[in-house]
Design an enzyme around this catalytic site. Structure first.
Site, PDB file in Angstrom:
ATOM      1  N   PRO A 186       4.911  -7.822   2.521  1.00 27.61           N
ATOM      2  CG  PRO A 186       2.990  -8.541   3.609  1.00 27.61           C
ATOM      3  CD  PRO A 186       4.391  -7.432   2.816  1.00 27.61           C
ATOM      4  CD  GLU A 187       6.427  -8.437  -3.024  1.00 22.81           C
ATOM      5  OE1 GLU A 187       6.246  -8.568  -3.986  1.00 22.81           O
ATOM      6  OE2 GLU A 187       7.224  -7.485  -3.204  1.00 22.81           O
TER       7      GLU A 187
ATOM      8  CG  HIS B  25       0.262  -1.525  14.811  1.00 24.47           C
ATOM      9  ND1 HIS B  25      -0.014  -0.339  15.025  1.00 24.47           N
ATOM     10  CD2 HIS B  25       1.375  -1.820  15.086  1.00 24.47           C
ATOM     11  CE1 HIS B  25       0.235   0.461  14.524  1.00 24.47           C
ATOM     12  NE2 HIS B  25       1.718  -0.499  15.684  1.00 24.47           N
TER      13      HIS B  25
ATOM     14  NE  ARG C 179       3.856   1.614   5.891  1.00 24.08           N
ATOM     15  CZ  ARG C 179       4.510   1.918   4.608  1.00 24.08           C
ATOM     16  NH1 ARG C 179       5.317   1.192   4.349  1.00 24.08           N
ATOM     17  NH2 ARG C 179       4.644   2.954   3.266  1.00 24.08           N
TER      18      ARG C 179
ATOM     19  NE  ARG D 270       2.559  -6.048 -23.539  1.00 21.58           N
ATOM     20  CZ  ARG D 270       1.694  -6.075 -22.606  1.00 21.58           C
ATOM     21  NH1 ARG D 270       2.158  -5.072 -21.738  1.00 21.58           N
ATOM     22  NH2 ARG D 270       0.224  -6.030 -22.416  1.00 21.58           N
TER      23      ARG D 270
END
Ligand SMILES: [Zn+2]
Length: 283
Positions: A13-14, A103, A122, A164
């Protein structure tokens, strides 16, 4: 996989999946009284603490998202429940007496007989209680701006990038710079903006950072819109997290022709993550 786009399920999931989850569960949670929290398996990324039981007997006053954290605030409490979907987590709405499936680790049981069920094969997800104001929470306080908010701009990227030398792809994936730009979205946005993923962040012009900012917003907004129309129904118990099928321009398309110029897409590991780019269009 088709010949043109790679249509794929996102590996975890983002931000768009978390935003869509929020929009999916919020109507069922807001202003509802929590009867109890049921913990079947407390060993998630961090043990689920006893403090989550403070939610029992309180009413949900607000649901919101910061980066990939979901926050469920309780009336009269300083804090609330904090949930992170980790690598494989999902939430769904079901009836209290629906048989839990494999789960299904935690339930938020509501007084109206509904239940928000947290499933995570997981177990890298987080289900915890926070009791400080959100801006003092150690998980939240050092985060960069939300990419879809007004605080995120090309100017912000440019000013934070000065001096940077590291790759721009790592720079935009750094949650202290901007939150929620995962690996796939970073590759896609850099392609859309024509910026090579390895280019030093400090050596990109203001105009190109403006373009990158637009591309990041665009790729995330499209994913959220897609989620809004094609994501699974949050009601039910199919047990399928259903992360979005994406039409990807470069990610996962190694050796396939660039949609813009036909050159073969290349893959390169940057910051230990696979990056995909067009060597002709991106510089
Ligand atoms: Zn190209």
């Amino acid at each position: 996989m088709t010949g043109l786009y790679r249509r794929d399920f996102i590996e975890m999931p983002e931000l768009p999946e978390v935003e869509t989850t929020l929009r999916g569960i919020e109507p069922s949670l807001l202003h509802q009284e929590v009867r109890k929290i049921v913990v079947r398996n407390a060993s998630l990324r961090w043990p689920v603490p006893d403090e989550v039981n403070r939610a029992a007997g309180t009413t949900v006053s607000r649901c919101w998202r910061r980066a990939k954290y979901l926050l469920i605030e309780m009336e009269g409490a300083k804090g609330g429940l904090l949930i992170h979907l980790g690598m494989s987590g999902s939430l769904r709405i079901c009836a209290v007496d629906d048989e839990p499936q494999k789960h299904d680790h935690v339930d938020i049981v509501l007084d109206n007989g509904q239940c928000i069920r947290f499933n995570d094969p997981r177990r890298f997800g987080v289900f915890t209680w926070w009791d400080q104001p959100a801006d003092q929470n150690p998980l939240l306080r050092n985060l960069g701006p939300e990419p879809l908010s007004d605080k995120f701009s090309g100017n912000h990227l440019r000013s934070r990038s000065r001096g940077r030398k590291g790759a721009v792809k790592n720079f935009i994936m750094d949650g202290k710079i901007v939150v929620g730009v995962g690996n796939i979205y970073a590759s896609e946005a850099l392609f859309m903006a024509g910026i090579h993923p390895s280019r030093p962040a400090g050596r990109i012009s203001a105009a190109r950072y403006d373009a990158l900012c637009c591309a990041i917003r665009d790729v995330l907004e499209r994913a959220i819109r897609r989620g809004g129309t094609t994501l699974r129904d949050f009601h039910g118990s199919d047990g399928n997290p259903g992360y979005f099928a994406q039409e990807l321009l470069v990610y996962g398309r190694e050796s396939l022709p660039c949609f813009r110029c036909g050159t073969g897409i290349r893959k390169k590991v940057i910051g230990q993550r696979s990056s995909f780019f067009c060597p002709a269009c991106q510089r």
